[in-house]
Design a protein around this motif. Structure first.
Motif, PDB file in Angstrom:
ATOM      1  N   THR A  34       0.833  -1.205   0.000  1.00 53.56           N
ATOM      2  CA  THR A  34       0.000   0.000   0.000  1.00 53.56           C
ATOM      3  C   THR A  34       0.864   1.250   0.000  1.00 53.56           C
ATOM      4  O   THR A  34       0.577   2.225  -0.711  1.00 53.56           O
ATOM      5  CB  THR A  34      -0.931   0.000   1.224  1.00 53.56           C
ATOM      6  OG1 THR A  34      -1.723  -1.200   1.222  1.00 53.56           O
ATOM      7  CG2 THR A  34      -1.848   1.205   1.218  1.00 53.56           C
ATOM      8  N   HIS A  87       0.830   4.018  -2.860  1.00 51.97           N
ATOM      9  CA  HIS A  87       0.322   5.339  -2.468  1.00 51.97           C
ATOM     10  C   HIS A  87       1.302   6.001  -1.491  1.00 51.97           C
ATOM     11  O   HIS A  87       1.066   6.029  -0.280  1.00 51.97           O
ATOM     12  CB  HIS A  87      -1.060   5.212  -1.825  1.00 51.97           C
ATOM     13  CG  HIS A  87      -2.084   4.570  -2.696  1.00 51.97           C
ATOM     14  ND1 HIS A  87      -2.682   5.230  -3.753  1.00 51.97           N
ATOM     15  CD2 HIS A  87      -2.596   3.308  -2.682  1.00 51.97           C
ATOM     16  CE1 HIS A  87      -3.539   4.419  -4.341  1.00 51.97           C
ATOM     17  NE2 HIS A  87      -3.503   3.242  -3.722  1.00 51.97           N
ATOM     18  N   LEU A 106       0.327   8.333   1.447  1.00 56.30           N
ATOM     19  CA  LEU A 106      -0.269   7.826   2.692  1.00 56.30           C
ATOM     20  C   LEU A 106       0.783   7.507   3.757  1.00 56.30           C
ATOM     21  O   LEU A 106       0.434   7.070   4.852  1.00 56.30           O
ATOM     22  CB  LEU A 106      -1.088   6.557   2.406  1.00 56.30           C
ATOM     23  CG  LEU A 106      -2.334   6.734   1.539  1.00 56.30           C
ATOM     24  CD1 LEU A 106      -2.974   5.371   1.265  1.00 56.30           C
ATOM     25  CD2 LEU A 106      -3.331   7.675   2.211  1.00 56.30           C
ATOM     26  N   ALA A 134      -7.466   3.617  -5.932  1.00 59.04           N
ATOM     27  CA  ALA A 134      -7.948   4.760  -5.151  1.00 59.04           C
ATOM     28  C   ALA A 134      -7.420   4.655  -3.722  1.00 59.04           C
ATOM     29  O   ALA A 134      -7.496   3.592  -3.093  1.00 59.04           O
ATOM     30  CB  ALA A 134      -9.476   4.791  -5.149  1.00 59.04           C
ATOM     31  N   PRO A 135      -6.880   5.738  -3.170  1.00 57.23           N
ATOM     32  CA  PRO A 135      -6.345   5.693  -1.804  1.00 57.23           C
ATOM     33  C   PRO A 135      -7.383   5.237  -0.774  1.00 57.23           C
ATOM     34  O   PRO A 135      -7.064   4.454   0.127  1.00 57.23           O
ATOM     35  CB  PRO A 135      -5.906   7.140  -1.550  1.00 57.23           C
ATOM     36  CG  PRO A 135      -5.630   7.688  -2.904  1.00 57.23           C
ATOM     37  CD  PRO A 135      -6.642   7.053  -3.805  1.00 57.23           C
ATOM     38  N   ALA A 186      -7.805   1.563  -0.980  1.00 53.86           N
ATOM     39  CA  ALA A 186      -6.608   0.885  -0.462  1.00 53.86           C
ATOM     40  C   ALA A 186      -6.627   0.834   1.066  1.00 53.86           C
ATOM     41  O   ALA A 186      -6.227  -0.169   1.679  1.00 53.86           O
ATOM     42  CB  ALA A 186      -5.356   1.603  -0.959  1.00 53.86           C
ATOM     43  N   LEU A 187      -7.094   1.915   1.675  1.00 49.76           N
ATOM     44  CA  LEU A 187      -7.206   1.926   3.131  1.00 49.76           C
ATOM     45  C   LEU A 187      -8.249   0.931   3.621  1.00 49.76           C
ATOM     46  O   LEU A 187      -8.066   0.276   4.652  1.00 49.76           O
ATOM     47  CB  LEU A 187      -7.550   3.338   3.614  1.00 49.76           C
ATOM     48  CG  LEU A 187      -6.450   4.397   3.459  1.00 49.76           C
ATOM     49  CD1 LEU A 187      -6.968   5.764   3.890  1.00 49.76           C
ATOM     50  CD2 LEU A 187      -5.212   4.007   4.265  1.00 49.76           C
TER      51      LEU A 187
END
Length: 203
Positions: free
Chosen positions: A86, A90, A93, A149-150, A153-154
């Protein structure tokens, strides 16, 4: 004169009896020694001593604990791979994920420490439990996929935290007391991480 001859005969007879007795004792002793040697040889030829029921049970418990530790460490390393993937997908993040990733790495290390040493009572058909417990879990054969998309992903990362936490909680039923406390702590931390990754961010 006659009495002297009889006396000599008695002494000769006693001497003969004494010599015969000694020979008989020597022969008997040699026979006993040979019998004992044969018994020892037969016993050693039968192979090593068979383990007792208590020894077999102790080995079974130790192997089960080592397998549990390996499963827990594998789950922690899988979660760690998810964090790394992740972060790679990204980078923005990083400020949010780096502290959580650091905690997960510490959990993985703690779960793998103090593995149970097993001394097999019989020749093992598979690698010993102690070797299994100390072996580092193999990396995933395929790279971890991360949503583009962030936010998504979270969500994936939070789901992975919940899955790992549930696994550690389930392992409490069969874990020894000291390791169970560690698993409970890691499971609780995972639940907090999942909250911070989703609901906590929206608050």
């Amino acid at each position: 004169m006659i009495s002297t001859i009889f006396d000599d005969a008695r002494q000769t007879g006693r001497a003969g009896v004494t010599t015969t007795g000694r020979r008989a004792l020597l022969v008997a002793g040699a026979a006993a020694g040979a019998t004992a040697l044969a018994a020892c040889t037969s016993s050693s030829a039968d192979g090593p001593r068979r383990p007792s029921a208590a020894e077999l049970e102790a080995e079974r418990v130790a192997r089960a604990e080592a397998a549990l530790r390996l499963r827990s460490v594998t789950a922690a390393h899988g979660l760690l791979e998810r964090y790394d993937a992740t972060l790679a997908a990204h980078p923005a993040l990083a400020p949010r994920l780096t502290p959580l990733r650091r905690a997960v790495a510490a959990h993985a290390k703690a779960l793998g420490e103090g593995g149970t040493a097993v001394r097999p009572t019989t020749a093992p058909a598979t690698p010993s439990a102690s070797a299994s417990a100390s072996r580092k879990p193999a990396a995933s054969p395929t790279p971890v996929r991360v949503a583009a998309a962030p936010g998504a992903a979270l969500e994936e990362l939070a789901a992975a935290e919940r899955t790992a936490s549930d696994g550690h909680t389930a392992a409490l039923l069969t874990a020894p007391p000291e390791y169970a406390r560690l698993l409970a702590s890691v499971a609780a931390s995972g639940a907090v991480h999942a909250y911070l990754l989703t609901e906590g961010a929206r608050a």
